[in-house]
Design an enzyme around this catalytic site. Structure first.
Site, PDB file in Angstrom:
ATOM      1  N   LEU A 160       0.826  -1.222   0.000  1.00  0.00           N
ATOM      2  CA  LEU A 160       0.000   0.000   0.000  1.00  0.00           C
ATOM      3  C   LEU A 160       0.851   1.258   0.000  1.00  0.00           C
ATOM      4  O   LEU A 160       0.440   2.304  -0.473  1.00  0.00           O
ATOM      5  CB  LEU A 160      -0.903   0.027   1.239  1.00  0.00           C
ATOM      6  CG  LEU A 160      -1.980  -1.048   1.306  1.00  0.00           C
ATOM      7  CD1 LEU A 160      -2.645  -1.052   2.672  1.00  0.00           C
ATOM      8  CD2 LEU A 160      -3.020  -0.803   0.211  1.00  0.00           C
ATOM      9  N   GLY A 161       2.022   1.129   0.548  1.00  0.00           N
ATOM     10  CA  GLY A 161       2.870   2.313   0.598  1.00  0.00           C
ATOM     11  C   GLY A 161       4.114   2.039   1.401  1.00  0.00           C
ATOM     12  O   GLY A 161       4.245   0.997   2.051  1.00  0.00           O
ATOM     13  N   HIS A 162       4.986   2.983   1.338  1.00  0.00           N
ATOM     14  CA  HIS A 162       6.277   2.811   1.999  1.00  0.00           C
ATOM     15  C   HIS A 162       6.593   4.110   2.704  1.00  0.00           C
ATOM     16  O   HIS A 162       6.545   5.172   2.090  1.00  0.00           O
ATOM     17  CB  HIS A 162       7.320   2.480   0.927  1.00  0.00           C
ATOM     18  CG  HIS A 162       8.639   2.135   1.505  1.00  0.00           C
ATOM     19  ND1 HIS A 162       8.879   0.892   2.055  1.00  0.00           N
ATOM     20  CD2 HIS A 162       9.761   2.843   1.641  1.00  0.00           C
ATOM     21  CE1 HIS A 162      10.123   0.875   2.503  1.00  0.00           C
ATOM     22  NE2 HIS A 162      10.680   2.036   2.258  1.00  0.00           N
ATOM     23  N   GLY A 163       6.863   4.047   3.985  1.00  0.00           N
ATOM     24  CA  GLY A 163       7.176   5.270   4.727  1.00  0.00           C
ATOM     25  C   GLY A 163       8.625   5.299   5.121  1.00  0.00           C
ATOM     26  O   GLY A 163       9.446   4.570   4.544  1.00  0.00           O
ATOM     27  N   ASN A 164       8.926   6.118   6.112  1.00  0.00           N
ATOM     28  CA  ASN A 164      10.320   6.233   6.513  1.00  0.00           C
ATOM     29  C   ASN A 164      10.787   5.047   7.336  1.00  0.00           C
ATOM     30  O   ASN A 164      11.951   4.696   7.318  1.00  0.00           O
ATOM     31  CB  ASN A 164      10.507   7.521   7.310  1.00  0.00           C
ATOM     32  CG  ASN A 164      10.231   8.707   6.430  1.00  0.00           C
ATOM     33  OD1 ASN A 164      10.857   8.883   5.398  1.00  0.00           O
ATOM     34  ND2 ASN A 164       9.237   9.508   6.801  1.00  0.00           N
ATOM     35  N   VAL A 168       3.871  -0.789   4.260  1.00  0.00           N
ATOM     36  CA  VAL A 168       2.518  -1.200   4.646  1.00  0.00           C
ATOM     37  C   VAL A 168       1.924  -2.068   3.532  1.00  0.00           C
ATOM     38  O   VAL A 168       2.001  -1.711   2.357  1.00  0.00           O
ATOM     39  CB  VAL A 168       1.617   0.025   4.907  1.00  0.00           C
ATOM     40  CG1 VAL A 168       0.217  -0.411   5.323  1.00  0.00           C
ATOM     41  CG2 VAL A 168       2.236   0.926   5.971  1.00  0.00           C
ATOM     42  N   ASP A 271       2.869  12.642  15.276  1.00  0.00           N
ATOM     43  CA  ASP A 271       3.136  12.504  13.844  1.00  0.00           C
ATOM     44  C   ASP A 271       1.873  12.802  13.027  1.00  0.00           C
ATOM     45  O   ASP A 271       1.522  12.067  12.097  1.00  0.00           O
ATOM     46  CB  ASP A 271       3.655  11.085  13.558  1.00  0.00           C
ATOM     47  CG  ASP A 271       4.478  11.018  12.282  1.00  0.00           C
ATOM     48  OD1 ASP A 271       4.785  12.091  11.710  1.00  0.00           O
ATOM     49  OD2 ASP A 271       4.798   9.894  11.840  1.00  0.00           O
TER      50      ASP A 271
HETATM   51  P1  ATP Z   1       5.927   7.805   7.817  1.00  0.00           P
HETATM   52  O1  ATP Z   1       6.724   6.557   7.764  1.00  0.00           O
HETATM   53  O2  ATP Z   1       6.723   9.028   7.996  1.00  0.00           O
HETATM   54  O3  ATP Z   1       4.787   7.681   8.802  1.00  0.00           O
HETATM   55  P2  ATP Z   1       3.920   7.419   5.812  1.00  0.00           P
HETATM   56  O4  ATP Z   1       2.788   7.647   6.763  1.00  0.00           O
HETATM   57  O5  ATP Z   1       3.728   7.944   4.432  1.00  0.00           O
HETATM   58  O6  ATP Z   1       5.256   7.998   6.381  1.00  0.00           O
HETATM   59  P3  ATP Z   1       3.553   4.617   6.308  1.00  0.00           P
HETATM   60  O7  ATP Z   1       2.989   4.899   7.646  1.00  0.00           O
HETATM   61  O8  ATP Z   1       4.549   3.511   6.202  1.00  0.00           O
HETATM   62  O9  ATP Z   1       4.239   5.894   5.682  1.00  0.00           O
HETATM   63  O10 ATP Z   1       2.344   4.312   5.329  1.00  0.00           O
HETATM   64  C1  ATP Z   1       2.545   4.149   3.960  1.00  0.00           C
HETATM   65  C2  ATP Z   1       1.229   4.258   3.237  1.00  0.00           C
HETATM   66  O11 ATP Z   1       0.436   3.109   3.487  1.00  0.00           O
HETATM   67  C3  ATP Z   1       0.364   5.423   3.705  1.00  0.00           C
HETATM   68  O12 ATP Z   1       0.713   6.595   3.052  1.00  0.00           O
HETATM   69  C4  ATP Z   1      -1.032   4.948   3.338  1.00  0.00           C
HETATM   70  O13 ATP Z   1      -1.336   5.337   2.031  1.00  0.00           O
HETATM   71  C5  ATP Z   1      -0.938   3.433   3.447  1.00  0.00           C
HETATM   72  N1  ATP Z   1      -1.581   2.945   4.689  1.00  0.00           N
HETATM   73  C6  ATP Z   1      -1.064   2.946   5.922  1.00  0.00           C
HETATM   74  N2  ATP Z   1      -1.920   2.405   6.810  1.00  0.00           N
HETATM   75  C7  ATP Z   1      -3.018   2.056   6.108  1.00  0.00           C
HETATM   76  C8  ATP Z   1      -4.292   1.452   6.454  1.00  0.00           C
HETATM   77  N3  ATP Z   1      -4.578   1.105   7.713  1.00  0.00           N
HETATM   78  N4  ATP Z   1      -5.208   1.271   5.480  1.00  0.00           N
HETATM   79  C9  ATP Z   1      -4.913   1.630   4.199  1.00  0.00           C
HETATM   80  N5  ATP Z   1      -3.758   2.198   3.811  1.00  0.00           N
HETATM   81  C10 ATP Z   1      -2.813   2.410   4.741  1.00  0.00           C
END
Ligand code: ATP
Ligand code: MG
Length: 438
Positions: A160-164, A168, A271
């Site tokens: 779904l995505g990749h954060g720092n 996910v 955050d």
């Molecule tokens: P950071 O790591 O700084 O928090 P971030 O929030 O962009 O940055 P992640 O928390 O790893 O990174 O989340 C990555 C992406 O995954 C998010 O931007 C969101 O689009 C998706 N995501 C996270 N949690 C969920 C969820 N519960 N349901 C659907 N999508 C999600």
């Protein structure tokens, strides 16, 4: 058997306690007994009863009898639905035996001094009863929704995505028959630290708010922690374009309610940013990724050093901070969502996550940006300006945030507005993807 969520109402001498069971098919007799004992610690509960259609009490003492009860209840629930009625909760009546002390089977002398804790007729003051019910409700939720999520029962579907800190995934929990979002964070830490993180995460089981993402479970496999939460089919707000004010208003109400809830538990979010605000097609808005585990935050920070552009000026410059820093982040996030771009032109949208300090110095040095009246309503402009006051004490206090005229205006419980907007945006996104790159 039906796998949809049901509500179980435990009838206790100090009041009823309702708890939603997400996956009744995963529930076993012992789990429920443990939960009942937690609600009624003063009694020895070995069984419980439910009432059949003619009001006869039927005892449940085993997994088999529990299954029979649940299938009887699901049938009744379906019938009630077919008749256009809202299903009643499943009422259960714990069967409390005498405490061993009172039974005195060996004829031993017992201490006859009255002990309020053992005295069932003793009136429990409301506040204490409520408190213990509240605490138990959290515990009950933990026991009932945990559903023992194991790594091997999770089928990963897509990223779904990749954060720092981590990645996910959308995943399917086979036993619980539900879709999850699983955040996987690689962490090279000792077993001791792992244990500490797990115990710090315990508080997530107690978070019970429609504005906070539901936490199901967390576990370590080798050097990775997986955090399983509710999946939100609309994803996070950072990927949406400019959001119209009447939609943003309803989103802001949910975010403020979610934060007010966290603050009431003495949790700072730390955050707040668009990527940590999630939406779904039902029009719900929920916060995720708040810093409940200091150890987890520290362990991630060791690998990923940096400062986040949504942080309040006092945090960027390394001063002490509190709730007011979350309020700043609300302001800057909603300004970005309204404009469709990060409000400091030096810092581009979506690059605002982790940045070198020098780039963020402008947030500390410059006057905070303001929205223009004319383009936005006066109430909204005032809300953002107040949240983004440079001096923390000048920002709205937590209790005042709910009373701000912008929040009051949109606090009408109209989830339809958000739901329709999410559905439309997802539809547009699908259409664009189908067309492919131009
Ligand atoms: P950071 O790591 O700084 O928090 P971030 O929030 O962009 O940055 P992640 O928390 O790893 O990174 O989340 C990555 C992406 O995954 C998010 O931007 C969101 O689009 C998706 N995501 C996270 N949690 C969920 C969820 N519960 N349901 C659907 N999508 C999600
Ligand atoms: Mg996040």
């Amino acid at each position: 058997m039906d796998t949809e969520a049901i509500v179980i109402r435990i009838k206790t001498p100090s009041g009823d306690m309702d708890s939603s069971v997400d996956c009744p098919s995963l529930l076993n007799f012992n789990d429920l007994l443990v939960a009942i004992r937690d609600v009624m610690p003063e009694a020895t509960v070995t069984a419980f009863e439910y009432e059949d259609e003619v009001g006869d009490r039927i005892t449940v003492r085993s997994d088999e009898e529990l299954k029979a009860m649940l299938s009887y209840y699901c049938n009744t629930m379906n019938e009630q639905r077919m008749n256009g009625l809202l299903p009643d909760p499943l009422q259960i009546f714990p069967r409390a035996g005498k405490t061993p002390g009172n039974r005195n089977i060996h004829g031993l002398k017992v201490n006859t001094r009255p002990n309020p804790a053992n005295d069932c007729t003793h009136a429990v003051p409301d506040s204490i009863a409520n408190n213990s019910l509240k605490k138990s409700s959290a515990e009950l939720k933990r026991i009932l929704t945990n559903g023992q999520i194991n790594a091997q029962d999770i089928h990963y579907q897509e990223q779904l995505g990749h954060g720092n800190g981590g990645t996910v995934y959308k995943a399917y929990h086979v036993l619980g028959k539900r879709v999850l979002a699983v955040k996987v964070i690689p962490l090279d830490i000792t077993v001791e630290l792992q244990k500490q993180i797990m115990s710090e995460l315990e508080i997530l089981y107690k978070c019970d708010s429609p504005y906070i993402i539901t936490f199901f479970s967390a576990f370590f496999v080798e050097n990775r922690i997986s955090i399983c939460t509710e999946f939100m089919d609309g994803g996070s707000l950072d990927v949406y374009k400019r959001i119209p004010e009447h939609v943003l208003g309803r989103i802001a109400v949910a975010v403020v309610k979610g934060l007010t809830y966290l603050w009431s538990l003495k949790i700072l979010h730390r955050d707040v940013k668009p990527s940590n605000m999630l939406v779904n097609t039902r029009g719900q808005v929920k916060l995720c990724d708040f810093g409940v585990s200091t150890q987890l935050v520290n362990s991630i920070a060791k690998t990923y050093v940096g400062t986040n552009a949504y942080m309040a000026p006092e945090r960027i410059s390394g001063e002490q901070y509190g709730i007011h820093a979350d309020v700043w982040s609300v302001g800057i996030s909603f300004m970005e969502l309204a404009l469709g771009m990060f409000p400091y032109p030096q810092i581009p949208k979506n690059q605002g996550s982790l940045m070198p300090l020098q780039l963020l110095q402008c947030i500390v040095d410059e006057d905070p940006p303001v929205l223009h009246i004319g383009q936005f309503s006066e109430k909204f402009v005032h809300f953002i300006t107040q949240c983004m006051r440079r001096h923390p004490k000048e920002r709205p206090a937590p209790n005042n945030l709910m009373d701000h005229s912008f929040i009051v205006q949109y606090n009408d419980g109209n989830a339809e507005v958000v739901s329709m907007w999410v559905c439309r945006c997802l539809e547009e996104r699908r259409a664009q993807q189908a067309q492919g790159p131009i």
